[in-house]
Enzyme design. Structure first.
Site, short mmCIF file in Angstrom:
data_model
loop_
_atom_site.label_atom_id
_atom_site.label_comp_id
_atom_site.label_asym_id
_atom_site.label_seq_id
_atom_site.Cartn_x
_atom_site.Cartn_y
_atom_site.Cartn_z
N SER A 172 8.36 0.81 1.17
CA SER A 172 6.94 0.99 0.87
C SER A 172 6.12 0.37 1.98
CB SER A 172 6.61 0.30 -0.46
OG SER A 172 5.21 0.22 -0.66
N TYR A 192 6.63 -6.89 -6.14
CA TYR A 192 6.97 -5.52 -5.76
C TYR A 192 7.19 -5.46 -4.25
CZ TYR A 192 6.20 -0.65 -4.41
OH TYR A 192 6.33 0.60 -3.83
#
Length: 269
Positions: A142, A155
């Site tokens: 990501s 995350y």
């Protein structure tokens, strides 16, 4: 690795980017083993894909269950005869809160799915991929894996772990027949917030002009598969990912300040 006539495993195939990865691979002539924990979502993917069981197999698997993941290669081979590549796309986020306010159960779940789920897939499939004339591992990290995002620190940590593990895997497999790609998507209009049971933040599916610049799942899937077919080491999906990658290299502190301001606007809407 060109995907035509190859067998590719896709995790998180029940929706969003994962579903579009399935469609893209089928369009390009591959066979797909679609993996997800949600049986209804998988059935919908199969239905939208045309319901061709010869081209697509569905496998309901909890990626945090190592023993279940370790059984997957033989299940895929039983359906398709072989396996040539994996795309580790599945992942969740958590509520937009600081580390200090995030409970340990949620922290563990995010790490278990995003990092350990990817690790289990890699370790389970690598021995089979090494036996193929050519194989491929694509791991989806990501933009948050190289750029800290306030309220999504755990995350980001899970995706940073995916990033470094994948880069290490690339180095380890460099002289083998298995190529490795790490993907850094920026903003994509998916249901990840709803699927991750995140509350209090506007969905990226809202018809808000602030989200108009985001990639669609179809666009993101096309970029990912193109990167796989070109054996790219790094794939930056989206203008925001490309811009922040450059800025973070030049001035990490400035990049963090910019993303902090943007996130405050989104969360406080």
């Amino acid at each position: 690795m060109k995907v035509r006539d190859k067998v590719i495993v896709v995790t998180g195939a029940g929706g969003g980017i994962g579903r579009e990865l399935v469609f893209n691979l089928l369009y390009k002539g591959a066979k797909v083993a679609a993996i997800d924990i949600n049986s209804d979502a998988l059935e919908e993917t199969l239905k939208q894909a045309g319901g061709d069981g010869d081209k697509v197999s569905t496998h309901i698997v909890n990626l945090t269950d190592r023993e279940a993941v370790e059984k997957l290669p033989e299940q895929v081979i039983s359906c398709h005869g072989t396996v040539d590549g994996i795309v580790n796309n599945a992942g969740i986020i958590h509520s937009f809160v600081n580390i200090n306010d995030l409970d340990y159960d949620k922290i563990k779940l995010v790490m278990d799915i995003n990092f350990y789920g990817t690790l289990y897939m890699v370790k389970s499939f690598i021995p089979y991929l090494l036996d193929r004339p050519v194989g491929h591992v694509t791991n989806v990290s990501s933009m948050g894996g190289f750029l800290p995002v306030p309220g999504q620190s755990i995350y980001g940590a899970s995706k940073a772990a995916v990033k470094l593990m994948t880069e290490g895997l690339y180095a380890e497999l460099k002289d083998t027949s298995v190529n490795v790609t790490v993907v850094f998507p920026g903003g994509v209009r998916t249901d990840i917030m709803k699927n991750s049971k995140v509350e209090g933040v506007p969905s990226t599916n809202d018809t808000d002009k602030a989200h108009d610049h985001l990639l669609t799942p179809k666009e993101a899937a096309e970029i990912i598969i193109n990167g796989m077919e070109k054996d790219q080491y790094r794939v930056l999906a989206g203008k925001d990912a490309k811009m922040m990658d450059k800025l973070y290299r030049l001035s990490p502190q400035r990049a963090v300040s910019i993303i902090t301001k943007q996130m405050k606007k989104i969360i406080n809407k």
